[in-house]
Structures are given as structure tokens and as C-alpha cells.
Enzyme design. Structure first.
Site, PDB file in Angstrom:
ATOM      1  N   SER A 119       0.853  -1.179   0.000  1.00  0.00           N
ATOM      2  CA  SER A 119       0.000   0.000   0.000  1.00  0.00           C
ATOM      3  C   SER A 119       0.880   1.216   0.000  1.00  0.00           C
ATOM      4  CB  SER A 119      -0.900   0.013   1.235  1.00  0.00           C
ATOM      5  OG  SER A 119      -0.150   0.344   2.380  1.00  0.00           O
ATOM      6  N   SER A 120       0.260   2.396  -0.225  1.00  0.00           N
ATOM      7  CA  SER A 120       1.025   3.634  -0.200  1.00  0.00           C
ATOM      8  C   SER A 120       0.909   4.307   1.152  1.00  0.00           C
ATOM      9  CB  SER A 120       0.505   4.580  -1.286  1.00  0.00           C
ATOM     10  OG  SER A 120      -0.867   4.838  -1.086  1.00  0.00           O
ATOM     11  N   CYS A 121       0.569   3.552   2.190  1.00  0.00           N
ATOM     12  CA  CYS A 121       0.279   4.161   3.482  1.00  0.00           C
ATOM     13  C   CYS A 121       1.477   4.206   4.393  1.00  0.00           C
ATOM     14  CB  CYS A 121      -0.844   3.401   4.180  1.00  0.00           C
ATOM     15  SG  CYS A 121      -0.405   1.704   4.595  1.00  0.00           S
ATOM     16  N   GLY A 122       2.672   3.806   3.908  1.00  0.00           N
ATOM     17  CA  GLY A 122       3.846   3.904   4.746  1.00  0.00           C
ATOM     18  C   GLY A 122       4.143   2.639   5.524  1.00  0.00           C
ATOM     19  N   GLU A 223       0.676   8.762   8.390  1.00  0.00           N
ATOM     20  CA  GLU A 223       1.644   8.499   7.325  1.00  0.00           C
ATOM     21  C   GLU A 223       2.098   9.800   6.654  1.00  0.00           C
ATOM     22  OE1 GLU A 223      -1.595   7.484   7.720  1.00  0.00           O
ATOM     23  OE2 GLU A 223      -1.952   6.086   6.077  1.00  0.00           O
TER      24      GLU A 223
END
Length: 277
Positions: A119-122, A223
Site C-alpha cells: 500500500s502507499s500508506c507507509g 503516514e
């Protein structure tokens, strides 16, 4: 550092028109029309030949995105630690390939082996809660601005949102000078992606994130605080509210955090260095 975008064939705005039917609720009348929507597509990030993550993103500014993602993830600390980035369109999506020197490649390969989410959430590469909540580096940069700078940046933000204006469905991340001038802006369907694109754009343009503040058209999740801190920016302004963890992490790192920023007011969540006058 070599960047290759020759394979990228994208429109001026990454949008697609779809057929819709308006449904009258408070007022009568239905009618058919076309609606512009932002393109959302899988973007595969490969690091040193190994698949690292697959994100759902808007296929624009993907070199900026890959560089910002690598910096936000801690795979590299500086843009000159990326040897090359190339971008190719494939069936159904896009592939972004980043080449790193051996000393940075080992970090990326170790993270890729242990990652538990894409995911791009860190959270890429995190395998326990302690890693997710590891202490952030302290914000060492200092900035002093007048509240009018925030108002100025907010007023001019729509001018930097062509995708948002066309679709009403995209986030924007903007970097602003201390007087509120927007220096760079990037858009994406994902708020994390937009910020990664902005961080990459600043790095490529050799603009120091410590010299201004970041403005986001999104709610403030932890994030986004982390990405801002790791980029070395001393102040984050968002137009929506923060989460509890975002507020806690900002205060602990010494990040000035301003949320619910509107034309008439804003909410200071953290300002330990008294950056705002």
C-alpha cells in the site's frame, strides 16, 4: 541519475470520460451525460529487479513518484543514491523500475523480503507494530511564517489542481514558500501518492523542503506526518482534520501541524517552535 520516460504516453491530464445518469433527488429530472474521472491504475514499483510494491495511483509524474516513494520509504536518503528510474506502460498498468547502488539495494531487498502489505500508506516492509511506531527523526529545520501565508497558499491552491478541477476526485500536495507562494504541486487519486510525487519533484528540482511548508488537500493521517518529517520539512498544513496518531507523532517529532485550514480559520495542532505568527 538517469530518468527514462520515453515509454510514457499519457494525455495532458490523466482523465477518462465515462457515461453516467444524473439521478434527481432534491429536485426532479434525470438525464444522461459524460463525466470526467481521474485515471486510476496499478503501478508496480520494482527496485533492483525485484517487485517491491504495487500501488493504485494516477499515472502521471511517475518518476517524481518513484523517487519520492524511495525517499519516504527510507530506501534512499538523497536523490543521487538512485542510479536510474525508468517507466513503462504494460498491459493494464505501469511499471516503474529503480536502480540503486549495492549499499542501498541491500536495504531495499531486505525490506521487500519482509514486507507484509502493499500500500502507499507507509507500512511497506513493516513486520511488527514496533517498526510501524519507531521514533521519527527530530525536525531540525526552523521556519517562521505569518498566518497570512497560509491564507495565500489556500487561496491559490485551486490554480494548481487541474486534475481536481476536471474531475473533483484528486488530491493535491503543494510546497509553499514562507510567504505562501506555491512553488511545486503534484496531484493523484491517492493522498499519499500526491505527497510522494511532491517529495520527488522537490528532490529533482533541488528545492530544500526545509525552506517552506507543505499544504495537502486531505485529512491528516500519521503516514503524511511521517513522510513530511522524513523529507525534512518543518511544517504541514492540511485542509481536513488529523487523526490522534498524526497529532501525537507530529508533536513528538517537533513538526508544526496545522489542520482544518479554511479561508477563515485553521486549527494549530502542534507548534512547539512557535513557527506561526
Amino acid at each position: 541519475m538517469i530518468f527514462d520516460q520515453t515509454a510514457m504516453a499519457q494525455p495532458d491530464l490523466p482523465i477518462r470520460n465515462i457515461s453516467v445518469r444524473r439521478l434527481g433527488l432534491a429536485e426532479p429530472g434525470d438525464d444522461a451525460s459524460l463525466r470526467s474521472v481521474p485515471i486510476e491504475a496499478p503501478v508496480s514499483i520494482e527496485v533492483c529487479g525485484l517487485g517491491y510494491a504495487v500501488m493504485m495511483a494516477t499515472p502521471s509524474d511517475l518518476v517524481d513518484y518513484a523517487l519520492g516513494f524511495a525517499m519516504s520509504e527510507g530506501l534512499v536518503e538523497r536523490p543521487d543514491q538512485v542510479e536510474a528510474i525508468d517507466v513503462d506502460q504494460v498491459g493494464g498498468g505501469w511499471v516503474v523500475r529503480a536502480a540503486l547502488p549495492p549499499e542501498r539495494a541491500e536495504i531495499a531487498l531486505d525490506r521487500a523480503r519482509r514486507r507484509v502489505t502493499e500500500s502507499s500508506c507507509g507500512l511497506c516492509g513493516m513486520d511488527n507494530i514496533e517498526q510501524v511506531l519507531r521514533p521519527l527523526p527530530a525536525v531540525t529545520a526552523r521556519i517562521s511564517i505569518d498566518r497570512s501565508a497560509i491564507a495565500r497558499a489556500l487561496a491559490s491552491l485551486p490554480d494548481h489542481q487541474p486534475l481536481g478541477r476536471a474531475t473533483g476526485a484528486a488530491h493535491v500536495a503543494a510546497f509553499c514558500s514562507p510567504d505562501g507562494e506555491i512553488v511545486r504541486a503534484r496531484e493523484d487519486v491517492g493522498r499519499h501518492n500526491a505527497l510522494d510525487k511532491l517529495i520527488g519533484a522537490l528532490a529533482r528540482a533541488e528545492i530544500d523542503p526545509a525552506s517552506g511548508f507543505i499544504l495537502l488537500s486531505a485529512r491528516c493521517s500519521y503516514e503524511l506526518v511521517e513522510k513530511t518529517v522524513r523529507a525534512g520539512c518543518p511544517m504541514l498544513v492540511t485542509i481536513s482534520a488529523p487523526t490522534s496518531l498524526a497529532a501525537e507523532r507530529a508533536a513528538a517529532a517537533g513538526l508544526t501541524l496545522v489542520t482544518l485550514a479554511r479561508a477563515d480559520s485553521a486549527l494549530i495542532v502542534s507548534d512547539v517552535h512557535r513557527a506561526i505568527g
